[in-house]
Design a protein around this motif. Structure first.
Motif, PDB file in Angstrom:
ATOM      1  N   PHE A  80       0.857  -1.250  -0.040  1.00  0.00           N
ATOM      2  CA  PHE A  80       0.012   0.201  -0.022  1.00  0.00           C
ATOM      3  C   PHE A  80       0.954   1.247  -0.055  1.00  0.00           C
ATOM      4  O   PHE A  80       1.740   1.285   0.758  1.00  0.00           O
ATOM      5  N   SER A  81       0.465   2.251  -0.846  1.00  0.00           N
ATOM      6  CA  SER A  81       1.288   3.526  -0.999  1.00  0.00           C
ATOM      7  C   SER A  81       1.278   4.083   0.341  1.00  0.00           C
ATOM      8  O   SER A  81       0.317   4.109   1.230  1.00  0.00           O
ATOM      9  N   GLY A  82       2.531   4.621   0.836  1.00  0.00           N
ATOM     10  CA  GLY A  82       2.767   5.362   2.048  1.00  0.00           C
ATOM     11  C   GLY A  82       3.322   4.378   3.245  1.00  0.00           C
ATOM     12  O   GLY A  82       3.888   4.955   4.140  1.00  0.00           O
ATOM     13  N   THR A  83       3.265   3.271   2.992  1.00  0.00           N
ATOM     14  CA  THR A  83       3.483   2.191   3.988  1.00  0.00           C
ATOM     15  C   THR A  83       5.010   2.301   3.973  1.00  0.00           C
ATOM     16  O   THR A  83       5.750   2.450   2.947  1.00  0.00           O
ATOM     17  N   LEU A  84       5.773   1.753   5.153  1.00  0.00           N
ATOM     18  CA  LEU A  84       7.213   1.795   5.132  1.00  0.00           C
ATOM     19  C   LEU A  84       7.755   0.151   5.468  1.00  0.00           C
ATOM     20  O   LEU A  84       7.071  -0.548   6.038  1.00  0.00           O
ATOM     21  N   VAL A  85       8.732  -0.186   4.098  1.00  0.00           N
ATOM     22  CA  VAL A  85       9.316  -1.532   4.270  1.00  0.00           C
ATOM     23  C   VAL A  85      10.357  -1.457   5.415  1.00  0.00           C
ATOM     24  O   VAL A  85      11.149  -0.664   5.612  1.00  0.00           O
ATOM     25  N   VAL A  86      10.025  -2.547   6.375  1.00  0.00           N
ATOM     26  CA  VAL A  86      11.071  -2.663   7.367  1.00  0.00           C
ATOM     27  C   VAL A  86      11.957  -3.669   7.387  1.00  0.00           C
ATOM     28  O   VAL A  86      12.963  -3.537   8.165  1.00  0.00           O
ATOM     29  N   ARG A  87      11.773  -4.455   6.573  1.00  0.00           N
ATOM     30  CA  ARG A  87      12.757  -5.706   6.444  1.00  0.00           C
ATOM     31  C   ARG A  87      12.381  -6.294   5.093  1.00  0.00           C
ATOM     32  O   ARG A  87      11.378  -6.251   4.504  1.00  0.00           O
ATOM     33  N   GLY A  88      13.681  -7.192   4.631  1.00  0.00           N
ATOM     34  CA  GLY A  88      13.444  -7.674   3.540  1.00  0.00           C
ATOM     35  C   GLY A  88      13.271  -7.138   2.127  1.00  0.00           C
ATOM     36  O   GLY A  88      13.669  -5.629   2.018  1.00  0.00           O
ATOM     37  N   ALA A  89      12.641  -7.682   1.086  1.00  0.00           N
ATOM     38  CA  ALA A  89      12.565  -6.758  -0.344  1.00  0.00           C
ATOM     39  C   ALA A  89      11.571  -7.542  -1.193  1.00  0.00           C
ATOM     40  O   ALA A  89      11.115  -8.693  -0.805  1.00  0.00           O
ATOM     41  N   ALA A  90      10.968  -6.887  -2.145  1.00  0.00           N
ATOM     42  CA  ALA A  90      10.082  -7.408  -2.824  1.00  0.00           C
ATOM     43  C   ALA A  90       9.887  -6.607  -4.165  1.00  0.00           C
ATOM     44  O   ALA A  90      10.441  -5.578  -4.442  1.00  0.00           O
ATOM     45  N   THR A  91       9.332  -7.369  -5.333  1.00  0.00           N
ATOM     46  CA  THR A  91       8.951  -6.553  -6.418  1.00  0.00           C
ATOM     47  C   THR A  91       7.538  -6.559  -6.419  1.00  0.00           C
ATOM     48  O   THR A  91       6.861  -7.868  -5.860  1.00  0.00           O
ATOM     49  N   MET A 103      -4.484   4.928   0.835  1.00  0.00           N
ATOM     50  CA  MET A 103      -4.235   5.966   1.621  1.00  0.00           C
ATOM     51  C   MET A 103      -4.874   7.375   0.861  1.00  0.00           C
ATOM     52  O   MET A 103      -5.366   8.182   1.673  1.00  0.00           O
ATOM     53  N   GLY A 104      -5.034   7.555  -0.453  1.00  0.00           N
ATOM     54  CA  GLY A 104      -5.742   8.689  -1.082  1.00  0.00           C
ATOM     55  C   GLY A 104      -7.220   8.483  -0.737  1.00  0.00           C
ATOM     56  O   GLY A 104      -7.827   9.608  -0.577  1.00  0.00           O
ATOM     57  N   ARG A 105      -7.721   7.356  -0.671  1.00  0.00           N
ATOM     58  CA  ARG A 105      -9.294   7.246  -0.442  1.00  0.00           C
ATOM     59  C   ARG A 105      -9.427   7.975   0.892  1.00  0.00           C
ATOM     60  O   ARG A 105     -10.224   8.533   1.215  1.00  0.00           O
ATOM     61  N   ILE A 106      -8.480   7.440   2.153  1.00  0.00           N
ATOM     62  CA  ILE A 106      -8.702   8.053   3.488  1.00  0.00           C
ATOM     63  C   ILE A 106      -8.609   9.441   3.281  1.00  0.00           C
ATOM     64  O   ILE A 106      -9.248  10.221   3.989  1.00  0.00           O
ATOM     65  N   ALA A 107      -7.479  10.036   2.615  1.00  0.00           N
ATOM     66  CA  ALA A 107      -7.275  11.428   2.848  1.00  0.00           C
ATOM     67  C   ALA A 107      -8.442  12.264   2.175  1.00  0.00           C
ATOM     68  O   ALA A 107      -8.802  13.269   2.491  1.00  0.00           O
ATOM     69  N   GLY A 108      -9.003  11.626   1.030  1.00  0.00           N
ATOM     70  CA  GLY A 108     -10.309  12.366   0.553  1.00  0.00           C
ATOM     71  C   GLY A 108     -11.418  12.350   1.487  1.00  0.00           C
ATOM     72  O   GLY A 108     -11.982  13.336   1.762  1.00  0.00           O
ATOM     73  N   ALA A 192     -19.412  12.392  12.431  1.00  0.00           N
ATOM     74  CA  ALA A 192     -18.790  12.127  11.128  1.00  0.00           C
ATOM     75  C   ALA A 192     -17.412  12.017  10.840  1.00  0.00           C
ATOM     76  O   ALA A 192     -16.806  12.255  10.040  1.00  0.00           O
ATOM     77  N   GLY A 193     -16.699  11.712  12.080  1.00  0.00           N
ATOM     78  CA  GLY A 193     -15.509  11.526  12.214  1.00  0.00           C
ATOM     79  C   GLY A 193     -14.950  10.319  11.417  1.00  0.00           C
ATOM     80  O   GLY A 193     -15.714   9.119  11.421  1.00  0.00           O
ATOM     81  N   VAL A 194     -13.970  10.251  10.926  1.00  0.00           N
ATOM     82  CA  VAL A 194     -13.424   9.014   9.991  1.00  0.00           C
ATOM     83  C   VAL A 194     -12.200   8.616  10.826  1.00  0.00           C
ATOM     84  O   VAL A 194     -11.416   9.084  11.334  1.00  0.00           O
TER      85      VAL A 194
END
Length: 208
Positions: A80-91, A103-108, A192-194
């Motif tokens: 997911f966009s904006g999350t941080l990789v803390v270990r390992g690797a991936a494609t 993340m964009g949906r929540i910001a909206g 109406a809090g999110v």
């Protein structure tokens, strides 16, 4: 910056230039630039607390769960966009960018771009109507006050204090109208809090 594999060559590009269909590479310390489907993974752990509220890093696997019907905390086949990789690797294969990401949906939603509910729309319409009626009453009271400022020729002096009543009415309407409108709008806005990820709880503790 993001690592993108294009034409068999891996290069760094600004995260804003990543588009759906790109293959991205992430490793420990990288911020995921877009929502993507995992293609290859090596002991990957991702901090998704901003989305799911989970303090433990989330493990990922090729062919894992994903899609809008699966809670965020259980999507072990997606990044997911904006999350941080803390270990390992991936494609991973980019599926969504910008406002289309989770993340964009929540910001909206936090910015109020989501459509109003039928109740909120009805309350907003009622508030506008009350405001118009109050303005009409205010104009009428002011007109009455102005007219009574000049009593007819030969009228008793006892009629002269009447404008005070008109001004008092006008002042009362001006003060009470916004208070009444706020009172009508309050039920629609007070709850109406999110809560990002509030309804996406992990089905089980994951130590990956």
């Amino acid at each position: 910056m993001a690592k993108v594999r294009r034409g068999g060559v891996t290069r760094r590009v600004p995260a804003a230039e990543v588009v759906p269909g790109d293959v991205i590479e992430v490793a420990a310390g990288d911020r995921v630039p877009a929502d993507a489907r995992v293609l290859e993974v090596s002991a990957l752990g991702v901090d998704e607390a901003m989305l799911t509220g989970e303090s433990q890093s989330a493990g990922k696997q090729v062919g894992g769960a994903g899609g809008p019907g699966v809670p965020l905390g259980d999507r072990d086949g997606e990044l997911f966009s904006g999350t941080l990789v803390v270990r390992g690797a991936a494609t991973a294969l980019v599926e969504r960018t910008g406002a289309a990401t989770e993340m964009g949906r929540i910001a909206g939603a936090l910015e109020g771009r989501q459509p109003k509910s039928p109740l909120e729309a009805d309350l907003a319409q009622a508030s506008r109507r009350i405001g118009l009626l109050a303005l009409a009453a205010l104009a009428t009271a002011l007109l009455q006050a102005l007219v009574t400022l000049v009593p007819p020729l030969g009228a008793p002096l006892a009629l002269v204090p009447l404008p005070a009543t008109g001004w008092a009415l006008a002042l009362g309407i001006a003060v009470l109208t916004p208070l009444l409108c706020d009172l009508i709008r309050w039920p629609a806005t007070s709850g109406a809090g999110v809560r990002p990820g509030g309804d996406h709880q992990r089905s089980g503790s994951r130590t990956g």
